[in-house]
Design a protein around this motif. Sequence first.
Motif, PDB file in Angstrom:
ATOM      1  N   SER A   1     -31.607 -28.165  81.023  1.00  0.00           N
ATOM      2  CA  SER A   1     -30.519 -28.899  81.381  1.00  0.00           C
ATOM      3  C   SER A   1     -29.475 -29.274  80.168  1.00  0.00           C
ATOM      4  CB  SER A   1     -30.696 -30.294  81.972  1.00  0.00           C
ATOM      5  OG  SER A   1     -31.384 -31.103  81.377  1.00  0.00           O
TER       6      SER A   1
ATOM      7  N   PRO B   1     -32.782 -35.925  81.499  1.00  0.00           N
ATOM      8  CA  PRO B   1     -31.540 -35.181  82.195  1.00  0.00           C
ATOM      9  C   PRO B   1     -32.272 -34.240  83.074  1.00  0.00           C
ATOM     10  CG  PRO B   1     -31.238 -34.974  79.833  1.00  0.00           C
ATOM     11  CD  PRO B   1     -32.469 -35.856  79.949  1.00  0.00           C
ATOM     12  N   ASN B   2     -33.566 -34.053  82.803  1.00  0.00           N
ATOM     13  CA  ASN B   2     -34.452 -32.723  83.908  1.00  0.00           C
ATOM     14  C   ASN B   2     -34.939 -33.543  85.026  1.00  0.00           C
ATOM     15  OD1 ASN B   2     -34.033 -30.281  82.560  1.00  0.00           O
ATOM     16  ND2 ASN B   2     -34.960 -31.233  80.846  1.00  0.00           N
TER      17      ASN B   2
ATOM     18  N   PRO C   1     -31.696 -26.541  88.555  1.00  0.00           N
ATOM     19  CA  PRO C   1     -31.573 -25.503  87.503  1.00  0.00           C
ATOM     20  C   PRO C   1     -32.192 -24.064  88.026  1.00  0.00           C
ATOM     21  CG  PRO C   1     -32.518 -27.412  86.394  1.00  0.00           C
ATOM     22  CD  PRO C   1     -32.360 -27.858  87.790  1.00  0.00           C
TER      23      PRO C   1
ATOM     24  N   MET D   1     -43.730 -29.528  79.240  1.00  0.00           N
ATOM     25  CA  MET D   1     -43.183 -28.256  78.756  1.00  0.00           C
ATOM     26  C   MET D   1     -43.032 -28.070  77.304  1.00  0.00           C
ATOM     27  SD  MET D   1     -41.885 -26.824  81.481  1.00  0.00           S
ATOM     28  CE  MET D   1     -41.763 -27.289  83.471  1.00  0.00           C
ATOM     29  N   ASP D   2     -42.768 -26.806  76.935  1.00  0.00           N
ATOM     30  CA  ASP D   2     -42.820 -26.468  75.436  1.00  0.00           C
ATOM     31  C   ASP D   2     -41.550 -27.219  74.851  1.00  0.00           C
ATOM     32  OD1 ASP D   2     -45.072 -25.086  75.294  1.00  0.00           O
ATOM     33  OD2 ASP D   2     -44.026 -23.209  75.716  1.00  0.00           O
ATOM     34  N   TYR D   3     -40.338 -27.442  75.732  1.00  0.00           N
ATOM     35  CA  TYR D   3     -39.154 -27.841  74.735  1.00  0.00           C
ATOM     36  C   TYR D   3     -39.535 -29.319  74.369  1.00  0.00           C
ATOM     37  CZ  TYR D   3     -37.676 -29.732  79.157  1.00  0.00           C
ATOM     38  OH  TYR D   3     -37.843 -30.913  80.238  1.00  0.00           O
TER      39      TYR D   3
ATOM     40  N   ARG E   1     -29.960 -23.058  91.006  1.00  0.00           N
ATOM     41  CA  ARG E   1     -28.410 -22.809  90.489  1.00  0.00           C
ATOM     42  C   ARG E   1     -28.038 -21.153  90.235  1.00  0.00           C
ATOM     43  NH1 ARG E   1     -26.751 -27.315  86.475  1.00  0.00           N
ATOM     44  NH2 ARG E   1     -28.462 -26.328  85.228  1.00  0.00           N
TER      45      ARG E   1
ATOM     46  N   ARG F   1     -39.868 -40.808  70.209  1.00  0.00           N
ATOM     47  CA  ARG F   1     -40.100 -40.882  71.549  1.00  0.00           C
ATOM     48  C   ARG F   1     -38.963 -41.334  72.499  1.00  0.00           C
ATOM     49  NH1 ARG F   1     -46.057 -43.877  71.942  1.00  0.00           N
ATOM     50  NH2 ARG F   1     -47.412 -42.103  71.543  1.00  0.00           N
TER      51      ARG F   1
ATOM     52  N   THR G   1     -40.040 -22.004  79.366  1.00  0.00           N
ATOM     53  CA  THR G   1     -40.169 -23.479  79.139  1.00  0.00           C
ATOM     54  C   THR G   1     -39.677 -24.243  77.880  1.00  0.00           C
ATOM     55  OG1 THR G   1     -42.448 -23.345  78.755  1.00  0.00           O
ATOM     56  CG2 THR G   1     -41.977 -23.300  81.221  1.00  0.00           C
ATOM     57  N   ALA G   2     -39.370 -23.417  77.087  1.00  0.00           N
ATOM     58  CA  ALA G   2     -39.385 -23.700  75.654  1.00  0.00           C
ATOM     59  C   ALA G   2     -37.912 -24.239  75.254  1.00  0.00           C
ATOM     60  CB  ALA G   2     -39.816 -22.725  74.717  1.00  0.00           C
ATOM     61  N   LEU G   3     -37.067 -23.929  76.070  1.00  0.00           N
ATOM     62  CA  LEU G   3     -35.803 -24.494  75.947  1.00  0.00           C
ATOM     63  C   LEU G   3     -35.445 -25.480  77.123  1.00  0.00           C
ATOM     64  CD1 LEU G   3     -33.790 -21.113  75.221  1.00  0.00           C
ATOM     65  CD2 LEU G   3     -34.053 -23.136  73.760  1.00  0.00           C
ATOM     66  N   ASN G   4     -34.877 -26.584  76.706  1.00  0.00           N
ATOM     67  CA  ASN G   4     -34.416 -27.636  77.957  1.00  0.00           C
ATOM     68  C   ASN G   4     -33.620 -26.875  78.761  1.00  0.00           C
ATOM     69  OD1 ASN G   4     -33.592 -29.938  79.294  1.00  0.00           O
ATOM     70  ND2 ASN G   4     -33.926 -31.117  77.581  1.00  0.00           N
TER      71      ASN G   4
ATOM     72  N   ILE H   1     -49.350 -31.607  67.999  1.00  0.00           N
ATOM     73  CA  ILE H   1     -49.036 -31.921  69.343  1.00  0.00           C
ATOM     74  C   ILE H   1     -50.313 -31.423  70.482  1.00  0.00           C
ATOM     75  CG2 ILE H   1     -46.573 -31.255  69.364  1.00  0.00           C
ATOM     76  CD1 ILE H   1     -47.250 -28.158  69.732  1.00  0.00           C
TER      77      ILE H   1
ATOM     78  N   ARG I   1     -31.662 -30.153  65.516  1.00  0.00           N
ATOM     79  CA  ARG I   1     -32.605 -30.222  64.562  1.00  0.00           C
ATOM     80  C   ARG I   1     -32.034 -30.181  63.286  1.00  0.00           C
ATOM     81  NH1 ARG I   1     -37.681 -26.940  65.455  1.00  0.00           N
ATOM     82  NH2 ARG I   1     -37.599 -27.081  67.637  1.00  0.00           N
TER      83      ARG I   1
ATOM     84  N   ALA J   1     -42.741 -30.269  73.587  1.00  0.00           N
ATOM     85  CA  ALA J   1     -43.386 -30.256  72.166  1.00  0.00           C
ATOM     86  C   ALA J   1     -42.658 -29.679  71.223  1.00  0.00           C
ATOM     87  CB  ALA J   1     -44.603 -28.913  72.460  1.00  0.00           C
ATOM     88  N   SER J   2     -41.635 -28.769  71.289  1.00  0.00           N
ATOM     89  CA  SER J   2     -40.615 -28.561  70.130  1.00  0.00           C
ATOM     90  C   SER J   2     -40.104 -29.648  69.674  1.00  0.00           C
ATOM     91  CB  SER J   2     -39.523 -27.523  70.784  1.00  0.00           C
ATOM     92  OG  SER J   2     -40.114 -26.119  71.074  1.00  0.00           O
ATOM     93  N   ALA J   3     -39.513 -30.455  70.746  1.00  0.00           N
ATOM     94  CA  ALA J   3     -39.017 -31.934  70.189  1.00  0.00           C
ATOM     95  C   ALA J   3     -39.735 -32.593  69.307  1.00  0.00           C
ATOM     96  CB  ALA J   3     -38.074 -32.615  71.253  1.00  0.00           C
ATOM     97  N   THR J   4     -41.009 -32.677  69.529  1.00  0.00           N
ATOM     98  CA  THR J   4     -42.221 -33.705  68.977  1.00  0.00           C
ATOM     99  C   THR J   4     -42.211 -33.081  67.563  1.00  0.00           C
ATOM    100  OG1 THR J   4     -43.091 -33.693  70.981  1.00  0.00           O
ATOM    101  CG2 THR J   4     -44.237 -34.642  69.225  1.00  0.00           C
TER     102      THR J   4
ATOM    103  N   ARG K   1     -33.069 -37.494  75.825  1.00  0.00           N
ATOM    104  CA  ARG K   1     -32.325 -36.471  75.664  1.00  0.00           C
ATOM    105  C   ARG K   1     -32.928 -35.434  76.237  1.00  0.00           C
ATOM    106  NH1 ARG K   1     -29.862 -36.073  69.352  1.00  0.00           N
ATOM    107  NH2 ARG K   1     -31.995 -35.085  68.939  1.00  0.00           N
ATOM    108  N   GLU K   2     -34.359 -35.328  76.275  1.00  0.00           N
ATOM    109  CA  GLU K   2     -35.038 -34.120  76.879  1.00  0.00           C
ATOM    110  C   GLU K   2     -35.390 -34.208  78.207  1.00  0.00           C
ATOM    111  OE1 GLU K   2     -35.050 -31.502  74.907  1.00  0.00           O
ATOM    112  OE2 GLU K   2     -34.540 -32.571  72.964  1.00  0.00           O
ATOM    113  N   ILE K   3     -36.114 -35.393  78.515  1.00  0.00           N
ATOM    114  CA  ILE K   3     -36.766 -35.729  79.759  1.00  0.00           C
ATOM    115  C   ILE K   3     -35.924 -36.083  80.775  1.00  0.00           C
ATOM    116  CG2 ILE K   3     -38.745 -36.614  81.272  1.00  0.00           C
ATOM    117  CD1 ILE K   3     -40.326 -36.487  78.590  1.00  0.00           C
TER     118      ILE K   3
END
Lengths: 292, 283
Positions: free
Chosen positions: A104, B197-198, B280, B174-176, B283, B187, A99-102, A55, A114, B178-181, B193-195
Amino acid sequence: MSAFLEIDTLSAVLHGSSQRLLRSVRLTVDRGEVRGLVGESGAGKSMIGKAVLGILPAAVRIVEGIIRLDGHDILAMPASERRRVIGATAALIPQDPLTALNPSRRIGPQITNRLVDILGWSKAAAKTRALELLDEVHIDAPERVMASYPHELSGGMRQRVLIASAFAANPKLVIADEPTTALDVTVQKQILKLIREMQARHDTAMLFVTHDLGVVSKVCQKLTVLYAGKVVEDTAVAAFFEAPQHPYSKALLAATPKYTDPFASLLPVHESVIASANAEITAADQEWRHGR
Amino acid sequence: MPDGRSAVKRRASLRLWLSGSWLALVALAALLAPWIAPHDPLAQDLFAGRLPPFFAAGADPAYLLGTDSLGRDVLSRIIHGARIALTVALMAGVATALLGSLLGLLAGYLRGWTDIVISRLVDIWMAFPPVLFAILLIAVIGTGLTSIIVAIVVIDWTRFCRVVRAEAMNQSKMDYVASATIAGQGRASILWREIGPNVLPTIAALLTLEMGIAVIVEAILSFVNLSISTDAPTWGGMIAEGRTSIHQAWWVLVFPLVVLFLTVLSFSQLGEGLKDRFDPVLR
C-alpha cells in the motif's frame, strides 16, 4: 584483519524443545567476499541469515554462540543498539518479491525512507540517490517506477527494486535469501548477474543463501554446506567443485545437473550417505549435551 | 477486459452505487430534517390519528406515509429519526473502530504478553450476551444519546479487535516488515507506516458494518425503551409503538422497519464494495 561477519558455535533451539535447529554453526564472511550457504530445505540456511539480521521468529531461541558483525558482538547488545548496528551495516535481499514490498505504499518512499532513517539524509538527496540506484539496477523509467505501487510492477522489476533498496544505505554486508527462487528461469539469470554486478560495484560482503549449486558456482567464492543445522563443509568454491570432502557434499554435487554433461543421469543422495550424516549429527548432539 | 476481475469490479460498483445512494439519501434527510420534514415530528393531532398512507383509501395527502395513533406524521418522524440513527452510527462506529483497531494492532504486532492480556480480555468480554450487557450498562449510566454510544463502543470493540489482530499478525509475517525491522525502524513507526495502511481496508469494511450494527442496537434499545426520551422520534421507538397497533395501522410499524432494514443492508454492502475496491490484490 578479522572477518567482517563471524559466526562462532551458534546453536538455536525451538522454544520449549531441546532439539537443536542450528548445531554449533561456525561461518565467516570476509570484506568484499561472497559466501554461498547451501543445504536442503529445513537445513537452517535462512535461519542463519535471520539470526544475523535480528529477525528470528520469537519461537526460535539462540542458546549459545557469538555473532560478530563488523567487530560488534550483536547478541550481547541491548535490542535498540543491536537494531541500529544491523540497520547501519547489513541489508537483506529477500526471497519473495511479492511480499517484500509494502503493497500500500509507493516504491519511492520505500527506498528513500531507508536513506532518511539510516543515513540521516534529506528527502531531496534521498530521492536523487534512489533514482541513481534504480538506474544502477537497469530500470529504464526510474521516475515512473518511483511513483508506482508494487502491484503495478512485474516480479523481475520488483526484485530489481528490492536489490536497489538493499544496496541503498551502503551496507557492508548483504544477505541474499534465495533471491531467485520465486522468479522465472529467464529472469533468474538476469537477476543473478545484477546481484553480482552490484556486489562488485559496492564491494559488499555477501552471504548468498541458496539450494542451487549451479548458482553458487556463478556467484560465490567460498561455500558452506549445511546439513540439519550443522556445517559439514566449509571450503573455497573452486576446490569444492573439484573435490568435495564430505560424503554428503559429494552426493549433493552428484545430484546437480552439469553443463558439461547435460545428459548424464542425476544421482539421488544415497540412503547410506543420509544415514551416516544423521549418525554424525547424533554424535555431535551427544557431545554437545555432554559439554554443557 | 472480459475476465473475472472486471466482473467482480462491475458487481462491486453496482453494489457501491446502490448502497451509497440510499445512504446519501438518508444522510441528506438527517441533515435537512427541520426543513424537509412536512410536519413537526412531535406534534400530535388526535383528530388525525391512524391516517393511512397516500395510496390507501381515506388518506390525507398532507400525511404521505400516514400517521400513528397519536396523529403524528410517520414520514416526518422517519426523517427526524435518521438524525439520531446516523449520529449514533457515525460516532459509535468511529469510536468502536478506533478503540478496537488500536488494541488489535498492538496485540497482533507485539504478540507476547500484550497479546495474551488483550486476547483473554476479548474472550471474557465476548462471553457476555451483548444486548443484556447494553441494557445493564444503560441501567447503570442512564439513558441518552451519549450512553447509547458508550454502550455500543463498550460492547462491540471486541469485533474490531479480533479481526484487526488477525490481520496485523498476517501482515507482520510479511517480508516487508522484516525489511523495515532490519533497517532499524522502530516498532511504532512499523505499526504506523508499514502495517497500519495494509490493515486499513479491513478496518474500513468493518467500520461500515459496525455502523449498521450501531443502527440496529440503537433500534433495539429504543424498542425496549432504553434509548433517548420516549417521545423522541427514533426508528426503534416507532417500531415498538407500531407493534401495539399492527392490526389497525400496519404502516406505523412497516415504514420505519423498511427504512431501518435498507439502511443496515446498505451499510454492510457499502463495506463489502469498498473492501473489493481497495483490496490491493483485486485492484
